[in-house]
Design a protein around this motif. Structure first.
Motif, PDB file in Angstrom:
ATOM      1  N   UNK A 161      10.541  -0.041   1.418  1.00 38.18           N
ATOM      2  CA  UNK A 161       9.096  -0.667   1.795  1.00 38.18           C
ATOM      3  C   UNK A 161       8.917  -1.537   0.507  1.00 38.18           C
ATOM      4  N   UNK A 162       8.859  -2.901   0.753  1.00 38.64           N
ATOM      5  CA  UNK A 162       8.462  -3.715  -0.483  1.00 38.64           C
ATOM      6  C   UNK A 162       7.010  -3.813  -0.950  1.00 38.64           C
ATOM      7  N   UNK A 163       7.017  -3.459  -1.914  1.00 37.16           N
ATOM      8  CA  UNK A 163       5.461  -3.317  -2.433  1.00 37.16           C
ATOM      9  C   UNK A 163       5.510  -4.507  -3.799  1.00 37.16           C
ATOM     10  N   UNK A 164       4.498  -5.564  -3.281  1.00 41.43           N
ATOM     11  CA  UNK A 164       4.463  -6.738  -3.980  1.00 41.43           C
ATOM     12  C   UNK A 164       3.086  -6.388  -5.200  1.00 41.43           C
ATOM     13  N   UNK A 165       3.563  -6.345  -6.391  1.00 40.56           N
ATOM     14  CA  UNK A 165       2.742  -6.161  -7.500  1.00 40.56           C
ATOM     15  C   UNK A 165       1.707  -7.299  -7.291  1.00 40.56           C
ATOM     16  N   UNK A 188       9.781   2.925  -2.533  1.00 43.17           N
ATOM     17  CA  UNK A 188       9.279   1.713  -2.652  1.00 43.17           C
ATOM     18  C   UNK A 188      10.093   0.682  -3.638  1.00 43.17           C
ATOM     19  N   UNK A 189      10.123  -0.555  -2.988  1.00 39.79           N
ATOM     20  CA  UNK A 189      10.954  -1.451  -3.771  1.00 39.79           C
ATOM     21  C   UNK A 189       9.894  -2.415  -4.229  1.00 39.79           C
ATOM     22  N   UNK A 218      -6.231  -3.638  -5.581  1.00 40.27           N
ATOM     23  CA  UNK A 218      -6.569  -3.251  -4.019  1.00 40.27           C
ATOM     24  C   UNK A 218      -5.330  -2.394  -3.294  1.00 40.27           C
ATOM     25  N   UNK A 219      -5.734  -1.189  -2.921  1.00 40.83           N
ATOM     26  CA  UNK A 219      -4.724  -0.561  -2.383  1.00 40.83           C
ATOM     27  C   UNK A 219      -4.607  -0.621  -1.001  1.00 40.83           C
ATOM     28  N   UNK A 220      -5.343  -1.403  -0.258  1.00 39.48           N
ATOM     29  CA  UNK A 220      -5.429  -1.475   1.155  1.00 39.48           C
ATOM     30  C   UNK A 220      -4.165  -1.548   2.153  1.00 39.48           C
ATOM     31  N   UNK A 221      -3.580  -2.425   1.716  1.00 40.92           N
ATOM     32  CA  UNK A 221      -2.042  -2.624   2.320  1.00 40.92           C
ATOM     33  C   UNK A 221      -1.287  -1.345   2.343  1.00 40.92           C
ATOM     34  N   UNK A 222      -0.853  -0.956   0.917  1.00 44.15           N
ATOM     35  CA  UNK A 222      -0.209   0.187   0.888  1.00 44.15           C
ATOM     36  C   UNK A 222      -0.794   1.332   1.485  1.00 44.15           C
ATOM     37  N   UNK A 223      -1.885   1.571   1.338  1.00 47.58           N
ATOM     38  CA  UNK A 223      -2.559   2.820   1.794  1.00 47.58           C
ATOM     39  C   UNK A 223      -2.196   2.918   3.403  1.00 47.58           C
ATOM     40  N   UNK A 224      -2.231   1.600   4.273  1.00 49.71           N
ATOM     41  CA  UNK A 224      -1.888   1.739   5.652  1.00 49.71           C
ATOM     42  C   UNK A 224      -0.514   1.731   5.871  1.00 49.71           C
ATOM     43  N   UNK A 225       0.351   1.506   4.867  1.00 49.62           N
ATOM     44  CA  UNK A 225       2.130   1.684   5.078  1.00 49.62           C
ATOM     45  C   UNK A 225       2.372   3.039   4.671  1.00 49.62           C
ATOM     46  N   UNK A 226       1.763   3.730   3.494  1.00 50.83           N
ATOM     47  CA  UNK A 226       1.959   5.119   3.339  1.00 50.83           C
ATOM     48  C   UNK A 226       1.457   5.977   4.335  1.00 50.83           C
ATOM     49  N   UNK A 227       0.286   5.721   4.823  1.00 49.66           N
ATOM     50  CA  UNK A 227      -0.261   6.636   5.848  1.00 49.66           C
ATOM     51  C   UNK A 227       0.522   6.583   7.282  1.00 49.66           C
ATOM     52  N   UNK A 254       3.562   0.328 -16.307  1.00 49.99           N
ATOM     53  CA  UNK A 254       2.025   0.745 -16.058  1.00 49.99           C
ATOM     54  C   UNK A 254       1.574   0.650 -14.381  1.00 49.99           C
ATOM     55  N   UNK A 255       2.411  -0.314 -13.950  1.00 47.58           N
ATOM     56  CA  UNK A 255       2.121  -0.580 -12.392  1.00 47.58           C
ATOM     57  C   UNK A 255       2.743   0.645 -11.695  1.00 47.58           C
ATOM     58  N   UNK A 256       4.007   0.910 -12.125  1.00 43.72           N
ATOM     59  CA  UNK A 256       4.625   2.084 -11.292  1.00 43.72           C
ATOM     60  C   UNK A 256       3.817   3.410 -11.702  1.00 43.72           C
ATOM     61  N   UNK A 257       3.376   3.492 -12.758  1.00 43.71           N
ATOM     62  CA  UNK A 257       2.437   4.678 -13.103  1.00 43.71           C
ATOM     63  C   UNK A 257       1.110   4.637 -12.045  1.00 43.71           C
ATOM     64  N   UNK A 258       0.614   3.310 -11.760  1.00 44.54           N
ATOM     65  CA  UNK A 258      -0.658   3.078 -10.726  1.00 44.54           C
ATOM     66  C   UNK A 258      -0.142   3.850  -9.538  1.00 44.54           C
ATOM     67  N   UNK A 259       1.129   3.361  -8.977  1.00 41.30           N
ATOM     68  CA  UNK A 259       1.592   3.617  -7.773  1.00 41.30           C
ATOM     69  C   UNK A 259       1.619   5.314  -7.639  1.00 41.30           C
ATOM     70  N   UNK A 260       2.156   5.947  -8.641  1.00 35.63           N
ATOM     71  CA  UNK A 260       2.312   7.356  -8.785  1.00 35.63           C
ATOM     72  C   UNK A 260       1.031   8.094  -8.896  1.00 35.63           C
ATOM     73  N   UNK A 261      -0.355   7.337  -9.404  1.00 34.37           N
ATOM     74  CA  UNK A 261      -1.175   7.941  -9.385  1.00 34.37           C
ATOM     75  C   UNK A 261      -2.056   8.004  -8.249  1.00 34.37           C
TER      76      UNK A 261
END
Length: 376
Positions: A63-67, A116-117, A96-105, A144-151
């Protein structure tokens, strides 16, 4: 004469030792697809597509995750007042987590693993803000952005208690960039030392946030084995940089793709990474013959694409143990299949139909058949 029971028992023992060995079944995560392109369009029912994936043998998506999509602004002061409600404060950075929230869900709902790419840098963090695929000015910022995704999505991520109806499938695989050996995707020269630094910072950040997570190198195309040798010379080491090594072994034949993986395996073994698994994070034979002019090296027809799906996965399965090949992601799940000169716009297992809905190509039936044959 021996008793019949003795004869039967002896025959059974003989059969155990003379029967041909059965190939071990592969884990479902061996079969993956890249989830991008038309899947990103507004209005796509991701949960429905995830169900089709699962029913077709897909065990994992890349899944491409665009920072820049998640953190386009460096501070809340820069955000237009009308959009403030979409952002969460993460360490002072509006997110803004809205896009990745929908994808992960959608993936969790369908029992699909996610890799996550993690791509690009927002202009406020980019080394070259005018370049779409600029790397970050500071590798630590990407970390730090990777840590945000893990958080948000990791084992202790706040996404899961906020969505208790979902099966909990934490995000634990992170691929660091895409094809940095190509200047289009990593406009820095020399690329290898800069990418090695980014990889090191990423590994350090991910392991600090989730020691059990995996860091996967960017998939390298073309002469990937030479480029991995270059990375080792540029400072990348077998420890502290990655958990798995990715390759994009595009070529004309399935056997040729396996040969490329063998070359990469040899480079890894020679540099102390004998235990590191290989991941194919892109492979395909697009069905754009007669429609596309670019990337013609392995373009084929729809029927040819279906044949290649079967050939390459069976070839990979046969060599998986020898190569320590753990996963193979077809590029990609769905493509536009019209109006484009790039062959990769015809690479999907599904395509966009005339009415805008997604429809199967012959390749999907081939994928489903080989996935179930090798995993069940």
């Amino acid at each position: 004469m021996r008793p019949l029971a003795t004869i039967i028992a002896a025959a059974a023992v003989a059969a155990v030792f003379t029967a041909p060995a059965q190939a071990a079944k592969l884990p479902s995560t061996f079969f993956g697809v890249t989830a991008n392109g038309p899947l990103d369009a507004v209005g796509v029912d991701l949960a429905k597509e995830g169900a089709v994936m699962r029913a077709s043998g897909v065990g994992t998506i890349r899944l491409p995750v665009q920072w820049p999509q998640l953190q386009p602004y460096a501070s809340f002061a820069q955000i237009p007042e009308s959009t403030h409600q979409y952002f969460t404060n993460v360490g002072g950075i509006p997110t803004d987590f809205s896009t990745t929230d929908a994808q992960i869900a959608a993936a969790a709902r369908n029992g699909i693993d996610v890799t996550a790419l993690v791509l690009r840098a927002p202009s406020w963090a980019a080394l070259k803000p005018s370049e779409v695929f600029s790397p970050p000015r500071e590798p630590a910022a990407y970390g730090r952005f990777l840590k945000t995704l893990i958080g948000r999505y990791g084992p202790k991520g706040n996404f899961w208690p906020a969505n208790p109806s979902l099966p909990k499938r934490p995000l634990r695989n992170f691929q660091i960039w895409n094809e940095p050996s190509l200047s289009r995707y990593f406009p820095v020269k020399p690329w290898a030392p800069a990418y090695a630094r980014l990889l090191r910072a990423s590994y350090t950040a991910v392991k600090a946030a989730d020691p059990g997570a995996k860091v996967i190198t960017a998939g390298l195309p073309n002469f990937s084995w030479r480029d991995y040798a270059t990375l080792f010379k540029a400072g990348m080491k077998a420890r502290g940089y990655f958990d798995a090594v990715a390759v994009h072994p595009f070529t004309g034949t399935a056997s040729g793709s396996v040969k490329i993986l063998g070359f990469v395996r040899a480079v890894l073994d020679a540099n102390g990474a004998r235990s590191a698994p290989l991941w194919v994070t892109e492979i395909s034979w697009p069905s754009g013959r007669g429609k596309a002019n670019a990337n013609q090296g392995w373009v084929t027809t729809e029927a040819g694409e279906a044949v290649k799906v079967d050939e390459v996965y069976r070839a990979y399965a046969k060599s998986a143990s020898r190569l320590k090949l753990a996963r193979a992601y077809w590029y990609n799940w769905v493509s536009s299949d019209s109006g484009n000169q790039d062959a990769f716009e015809y690479a999907g297992l599904r395509r966009v139909g005339p009415d805008g809905s997604f429809e199967d190509k012959p390749a999907l039936a081939a994928y489903r058949k080989v996935a179930f044959a090798l995993t069940r």
